[in-house]
Design a protein around this motif. Structure first.
Motif, mmCIF file in Angstrom:
data_model
loop_
_atom_site.group_PDB
_atom_site.id
_atom_site.type_symbol
_atom_site.label_atom_id
_atom_site.label_comp_id
_atom_site.label_asym_id
_atom_site.label_seq_id
_atom_site.Cartn_x
_atom_site.Cartn_y
_atom_site.Cartn_z
ATOM 1 N N ALA A 23 -50.662 -24.396 -19.651
ATOM 2 C CA ALA A 23 -50.549 -25.581 -20.290
ATOM 3 C C ALA A 23 -51.013 -26.864 -19.463
ATOM 4 C CB ALA A 23 -49.426 -25.730 -21.353
ATOM 5 N N LEU A 24 -50.229 -26.784 -18.211
ATOM 6 C CA LEU A 24 -50.319 -27.823 -17.295
ATOM 7 C C LEU A 24 -51.382 -27.632 -16.310
ATOM 8 C CD1 LEU A 24 -46.594 -28.221 -16.466
ATOM 9 C CD2 LEU A 24 -47.716 -29.596 -17.967
ATOM 10 N N ASN A 25 -52.284 -26.597 -16.408
ATOM 11 C CA ASN A 25 -53.381 -26.377 -15.499
ATOM 12 C C ASN A 25 -52.826 -26.391 -13.954
ATOM 13 O OD1 ASN A 25 -56.170 -25.865 -15.164
ATOM 14 N ND2 ASN A 25 -56.621 -27.699 -14.839
ATOM 15 N N VAL A 26 -51.871 -25.672 -13.803
ATOM 16 C CA VAL A 26 -51.459 -25.373 -12.409
ATOM 17 C C VAL A 26 -51.285 -23.994 -12.409
ATOM 18 C CG1 VAL A 26 -50.375 -27.628 -12.297
ATOM 19 C CG2 VAL A 26 -49.163 -25.527 -12.984
ATOM 20 N N SER A 27 -51.179 -23.526 -11.072
ATOM 21 C CA SER A 27 -50.803 -21.995 -10.810
ATOM 22 C C SER A 27 -49.628 -21.395 -11.373
ATOM 23 C CB SER A 27 -50.963 -21.663 -9.434
ATOM 24 O OG SER A 27 -49.944 -22.157 -8.720
ATOM 25 N N ARG A 28 -49.430 -20.288 -11.583
ATOM 26 C CA ARG A 28 -48.116 -19.602 -12.110
ATOM 27 C C ARG A 28 -47.270 -19.597 -10.942
ATOM 28 N NH1 ARG A 28 -50.161 -13.702 -14.201
ATOM 29 N NH2 ARG A 28 -50.839 -14.008 -12.043
ATOM 30 N N SER A 29 -47.687 -19.531 -9.807
ATOM 31 C CA SER A 29 -46.992 -19.404 -8.616
ATOM 32 C C SER A 29 -46.172 -20.782 -8.482
ATOM 33 C CB SER A 29 -47.710 -19.207 -7.258
ATOM 34 O OG SER A 29 -47.057 -19.343 -6.211
ATOM 35 N N HIS A 30 -46.740 -21.937 -8.719
ATOM 36 C CA HIS A 30 -46.378 -22.998 -8.673
ATOM 37 C C HIS A 30 -45.284 -23.550 -9.590
ATOM 38 C CE1 HIS A 30 -46.140 -27.588 -7.615
ATOM 39 N NE2 HIS A 30 -46.344 -27.753 -8.898
ATOM 40 N N VAL A 31 -45.464 -22.974 -10.709
ATOM 41 C CA VAL A 31 -44.549 -23.033 -11.670
ATOM 42 C C VAL A 31 -43.188 -22.125 -11.310
ATOM 43 C CG1 VAL A 31 -43.939 -22.809 -14.217
ATOM 44 C CG2 VAL A 31 -45.796 -23.647 -13.613
ATOM 45 N N TYR A 32 -43.428 -20.931 -11.004
ATOM 46 C CA TYR A 32 -42.280 -20.213 -10.527
ATOM 47 C C TYR A 32 -41.507 -20.749 -9.492
ATOM 48 C CZ TYR A 32 -43.635 -16.206 -13.740
ATOM 49 O OH TYR A 32 -44.013 -15.371 -14.664
ATOM 50 N N GLN A 33 -42.365 -21.353 -8.463
ATOM 51 C CA GLN A 33 -41.529 -22.196 -7.396
ATOM 52 C C GLN A 33 -40.635 -23.266 -7.818
ATOM 53 O OE1 GLN A 33 -41.161 -20.801 -4.173
ATOM 54 N NE2 GLN A 33 -42.294 -19.080 -5.160
ATOM 55 N N ILE A 34 -40.985 -23.871 -8.974
ATOM 56 C CA ILE A 34 -40.322 -25.117 -9.201
ATOM 57 C C ILE A 34 -39.003 -24.515 -9.972
ATOM 58 C CG2 ILE A 34 -40.251 -27.120 -10.919
ATOM 59 C CD1 ILE A 34 -42.246 -27.238 -8.512
ATOM 60 N N ALA A 35 -39.162 -23.469 -10.810
ATOM 61 C CA ALA A 35 -38.163 -22.921 -11.496
ATOM 62 C C ALA A 35 -37.009 -22.216 -10.539
ATOM 63 C CB ALA A 35 -38.604 -21.726 -12.632
ATOM 64 N N LYS A 36 -37.443 -21.753 -9.536
ATOM 65 C CA LYS A 36 -36.502 -21.179 -8.409
ATOM 66 C C LYS A 36 -35.929 -22.102 -7.609
ATOM 67 C CE LYS A 36 -39.024 -16.588 -7.931
ATOM 68 N NZ LYS A 36 -39.652 -15.706 -7.368
#
Length: 95
Positions: A23-36
């Protein structure tokens, strides 16, 4: 909230971190790193919170509070001054 708590809360809502990434047009890895908590992005953090219907501070603690930016700026100035003048670096109020 911990990464596992975020993941489980989203799962209960049938939302995956990969959905947020898409939805944000960013990588899954990026979102996972933020969540972690390994990386910072207020935009991604706010999207996660919006999905959870929770305020930013409830999910990510004080990570994105404006006071932290002010503290970092002031602390950087303290350190620079001490190093430039040869004075001892003062103890942080956050220590």
């Amino acid at each position: 909230m911990s990464y596992e708590e975020i993941k489980q809360a989203l799962k209960r809502l049938d939302i995956f971190l990969s959905d947020i990434a898409r939805a944000l047009n960013v990588s899954r890895s990026h979102v996972y790193q933020i969540a972690k908590g390994n990386s910072k992005s207020k935009r991604v953090a706010e999207a996660i919170c919006k999905c959870l219907n929770k305020p930013l501070h409830e999910v990510f603690g004080e990570t994105y509070l404006a006071e932290n930016k002010i503290h970092r700026h002031n602390r950087s100035k303290q350190i620079a001054h001490a190093l430039q003048t040869g004075d001892p670096v003062p103890v942080s109020s956050f220590a």
